[in-house]
Design a protein around this motif. Structure first.
Motif, PDB file in Angstrom:
ATOM      1  N   GLY A   1       0.774  -1.227   0.000  1.00 25.59           N
ATOM      2  CA  GLY A   1       0.000   0.000   0.000  1.00 25.59           C
ATOM      3  C   GLY A   1       0.806   1.278   0.000  1.00 25.59           C
ATOM      4  N   PRO A   2       0.291   2.304   0.664  1.00 20.88           N
ATOM      5  CA  PRO A   2       0.907   3.622   0.639  1.00 20.88           C
ATOM      6  C   PRO A   2       2.338   3.665   1.176  1.00 20.88           C
ATOM      7  CG  PRO A   2      -1.321   3.780   1.491  1.00 20.88           C
ATOM      8  CD  PRO A   2      -0.995   2.315   1.369  1.00 20.88           C
ATOM      9  N   GLU A   3       2.624   2.855   2.203  1.00 22.64           N
ATOM     10  CA  GLU A   3       3.980   2.864   2.751  1.00 22.64           C
ATOM     11  C   GLU A   3       4.995   2.363   1.738  1.00 22.64           C
ATOM     12  OE1 GLU A   3       1.455   1.480   4.344  1.00 22.64           O
ATOM     13  OE2 GLU A   3       1.246   2.489   6.255  1.00 22.64           O
ATOM     14  N   ASP A   4       4.633   1.326   0.999  1.00 25.95           N
ATOM     15  CA  ASP A   4       5.540   0.774  -0.003  1.00 25.95           C
ATOM     16  C   ASP A   4       5.800   1.799  -1.110  1.00 25.95           C
ATOM     17  OD1 ASP A   4       7.160  -1.274  -0.971  1.00 25.95           O
ATOM     18  OD2 ASP A   4       5.569  -2.079  -2.249  1.00 25.95           O
ATOM     19  N   ILE A   5       4.753   2.489  -1.525  1.00 21.11           N
ATOM     20  CA  ILE A   5       4.905   3.522  -2.556  1.00 21.11           C
ATOM     21  C   ILE A   5       5.781   4.657  -2.032  1.00 21.11           C
ATOM     22  CG2 ILE A   5       3.673   5.275  -3.893  1.00 21.11           C
ATOM     23  CD1 ILE A   5       1.319   3.257  -3.990  1.00 21.11           C
ATOM     24  N   ALA A   6       5.571   5.081  -0.788  1.00 21.65           N
ATOM     25  CA  ALA A   6       6.369   6.157  -0.208  1.00 21.65           C
ATOM     26  C   ALA A   6       7.835   5.753  -0.093  1.00 21.65           C
ATOM     27  CB  ALA A   6       5.817   6.548   1.160  1.00 21.65           C
ATOM     28  N   CYS A   7       8.106   4.514   0.334  1.00 19.35           N
ATOM     29  CA  CYS A   7       9.496   4.043   0.428  1.00 19.35           C
ATOM     30  C   CYS A   7      10.145   3.992  -0.948  1.00 19.35           C
ATOM     31  CB  CYS A   7       9.551   2.669   1.090  1.00 19.35           C
ATOM     32  SG  CYS A   7       9.299   2.722   2.862  1.00 19.35           S
ATOM     33  N   MET A   8       9.411   3.543  -1.958  1.00 18.14           N
ATOM     34  CA  MET A   8       9.950   3.472  -3.310  1.00 18.14           C
ATOM     35  C   MET A   8      10.297   4.877  -3.819  1.00 18.14           C
ATOM     36  SD  MET A   8       8.187   1.778  -6.692  1.00 18.14           S
ATOM     37  CE  MET A   8       6.820   2.912  -6.615  1.00 18.14           C
ATOM     38  N   ARG A   9       9.400   5.835  -3.596  1.00 22.98           N
ATOM     39  CA  ARG A   9       9.662   7.214  -4.018  1.00 22.98           C
ATOM     40  C   ARG A   9      10.852   7.802  -3.275  1.00 22.98           C
ATOM     41  NH1 ARG A   9       3.478   9.493  -4.313  1.00 22.98           N
ATOM     42  NH2 ARG A   9       2.963   8.524  -6.310  1.00 22.98           N
ATOM     43  N   PHE A  10      10.969   7.520  -1.975  1.00 25.42           N
ATOM     44  CA  PHE A  10      12.082   8.032  -1.189  1.00 25.42           C
ATOM     45  C   PHE A  10      13.404   7.440  -1.671  1.00 25.42           C
ATOM     46  CE2 PHE A  10      14.800   7.983   2.659  1.00 25.42           C
ATOM     47  CZ  PHE A  10      14.921   9.355   2.809  1.00 25.42           C
ATOM     48  N   ASN A  11      13.416   6.144  -1.945  1.00 26.67           N
ATOM     49  CA  ASN A  11      14.639   5.513  -2.457  1.00 26.67           C
ATOM     50  C   ASN A  11      15.028   6.086  -3.819  1.00 26.67           C
ATOM     51  OD1 ASN A  11      14.997   3.875  -0.248  1.00 26.67           O
ATOM     52  ND2 ASN A  11      13.814   2.195  -1.113  1.00 26.67           N
ATOM     53  N   ARG A  12      14.055   6.332  -4.667  1.00 22.66           N
ATOM     54  CA  ARG A  12      14.322   6.947  -5.966  1.00 22.66           C
ATOM     55  C   ARG A  12      14.890   8.357  -5.778  1.00 22.66           C
ATOM     56  NH1 ARG A  12       9.245   7.472  -9.013  1.00 22.66           N
ATOM     57  NH2 ARG A  12       9.188   5.227  -8.739  1.00 22.66           N
ATOM     58  N   TYR A  13      14.342   9.098  -4.835  1.00 19.93           N
ATOM     59  CA  TYR A  13      14.819  10.456  -4.550  1.00 19.93           C
ATOM     60  C   TYR A  13      16.265  10.417  -4.058  1.00 19.93           C
ATOM     61  CZ  TYR A  13      15.473  14.744  -1.894  1.00 19.93           C
ATOM     62  OH  TYR A  13      15.977  15.901  -1.371  1.00 19.93           O
ATOM     63  N   LEU A  14      16.560   9.511  -3.125  1.00 19.24           N
ATOM     64  CA  LEU A  14      17.935   9.401  -2.626  1.00 19.24           C
ATOM     65  C   LEU A  14      18.896   9.008  -3.734  1.00 19.24           C
ATOM     66  CD1 LEU A  14      17.605   7.687   0.861  1.00 19.24           C
ATOM     67  CD2 LEU A  14      18.120  10.065   0.344  1.00 19.24           C
ATOM     68  N   GLY A  15      18.462   8.118  -4.613  1.00 14.31           N
ATOM     69  CA  GLY A  15      19.305   7.709  -5.727  1.00 14.31           C
ATOM     70  C   GLY A  15      19.602   8.869  -6.660  1.00 14.31           C
ATOM     71  N   SER A  16      18.614   9.690  -6.946  1.00  6.42           N
ATOM     72  CA  SER A  16      18.838  10.825  -7.840  1.00  6.42           C
ATOM     73  C   SER A  16      19.725  11.871  -7.181  1.00  6.42           C
ATOM     74  CB  SER A  16      17.508  11.443  -8.284  1.00  6.42           C
ATOM     75  OG  SER A  16      16.831  12.005  -7.189  1.00  6.42           O
ATOM     76  N   CYS A  17      19.586  12.066  -5.869  1.00  6.05           N
ATOM     77  CA  CYS A  17      20.467  13.011  -5.164  1.00  6.05           C
ATOM     78  C   CYS A  17      21.905  12.514  -5.203  1.00  6.05           C
ATOM     79  CB  CYS A  17      20.031  13.178  -3.713  1.00  6.05           C
ATOM     80  SG  CYS A  17      18.501  14.078  -3.505  1.00  6.05           S
ATOM     81  N   GLY A  18      22.095  11.217  -4.971  1.00  2.00           N
ATOM     82  CA  GLY A  18      23.444  10.637  -4.999  1.00  2.00           C
ATOM     83  C   GLY A  18      24.067  10.778  -6.379  1.00  2.00           C
TER      84      GLY A  18
ATOM     85  N   ARG B   1      23.395  13.069  -8.695  1.00  2.00           N
ATOM     86  CA  ARG B   1      23.731  14.469  -8.960  1.00  2.00           C
ATOM     87  C   ARG B   1      24.976  14.897  -8.195  1.00  2.00           C
ATOM     88  NH1 ARG B   1      18.894  18.085 -10.613  1.00  2.00           N
ATOM     89  NH2 ARG B   1      17.573  16.538 -11.593  1.00  2.00           N
ATOM     90  N   LEU B   2      25.105  14.455  -6.948  1.00  2.00           N
ATOM     91  CA  LEU B   2      26.302  14.800  -6.177  1.00  2.00           C
ATOM     92  C   LEU B   2      27.550  14.171  -6.787  1.00  2.00           C
ATOM     93  CD1 LEU B   2      24.921  14.519  -2.554  1.00  2.00           C
ATOM     94  CD2 LEU B   2      25.635  16.603  -3.724  1.00  2.00           C
ATOM     95  N   MET B   3      27.435  12.933  -7.260  1.00  2.00           N
ATOM     96  CA  MET B   3      28.568  12.267  -7.895  1.00  2.00           C
ATOM     97  C   MET B   3      28.968  13.002  -9.170  1.00  2.00           C
ATOM     98  SD  MET B   3      28.847   8.414  -9.410  1.00  2.00           S
ATOM     99  CE  MET B   3      27.702   8.816 -10.705  1.00  2.00           C
ATOM    100  N   ARG B   4      28.001  13.369 -10.008  1.00  2.00           N
ATOM    101  CA  ARG B   4      28.311  14.098 -11.244  1.00  2.00           C
ATOM    102  C   ARG B   4      28.976  15.435 -10.937  1.00  2.00           C
ATOM    103  NH1 ARG B   4      29.224  12.030 -15.573  1.00  2.00           N
ATOM    104  NH2 ARG B   4      28.792  14.006 -16.549  1.00  2.00           N
ATOM    105  N   TYR B   5      28.501  16.139  -9.931  1.00  2.65           N
ATOM    106  CA  TYR B   5      29.088  17.413  -9.543  1.00  2.65           C
ATOM    107  C   TYR B   5      30.543  17.227  -9.110  1.00  2.65           C
ATOM    108  CZ  TYR B   5      30.005  21.659  -6.917  1.00  2.65           C
ATOM    109  OH  TYR B   5      30.579  22.806  -6.439  1.00  2.65           O
TER     110      TYR B   5
END
Length: 70
Positions: free
Chosen positions: A36-53, A55-59
């Motif tokens: 349910g909602p928790e699984d979707i929220a965790c998936m979105r959070f993991n995707r967000y952390l991955g994109s932040c990582g 961008r920081l690596m590219r920088y």
């Protein structure tokens, strides 16, 4: 003060105390937050952390590429 509001406030407090107001909670809370909602929220959070990582690596790579080491 309006006596109608005062009576409603007393009834509200009474319902809180005797537990007749149901808690608002999701039915699938648990240790691992799956389904349910928790699984979707965790998936979105993991995707967000991955994109932040990423961008920081590219920088960091671009910054180091500009440094002269001659």
């Amino acid at each position: 003060m309006n006596s109608g509001w005062n009576e409603r406030a007393r009834q509200f407090v009474k319902r809180i105390e005797d537990g007749t107001i149901p808690k608002r909670h999701l039915i699938n809370h648990g240790e691992d937050f799956t389904k349910g909602p928790e699984d979707i929220a965790c998936m979105r959070f993991n995707r967000y952390l991955g994109s932040c990582g990423y961008r920081l690596m590219r920088y960091r790579i671009e910054t180091e590429a500009r440094i002269y080491r001659g």
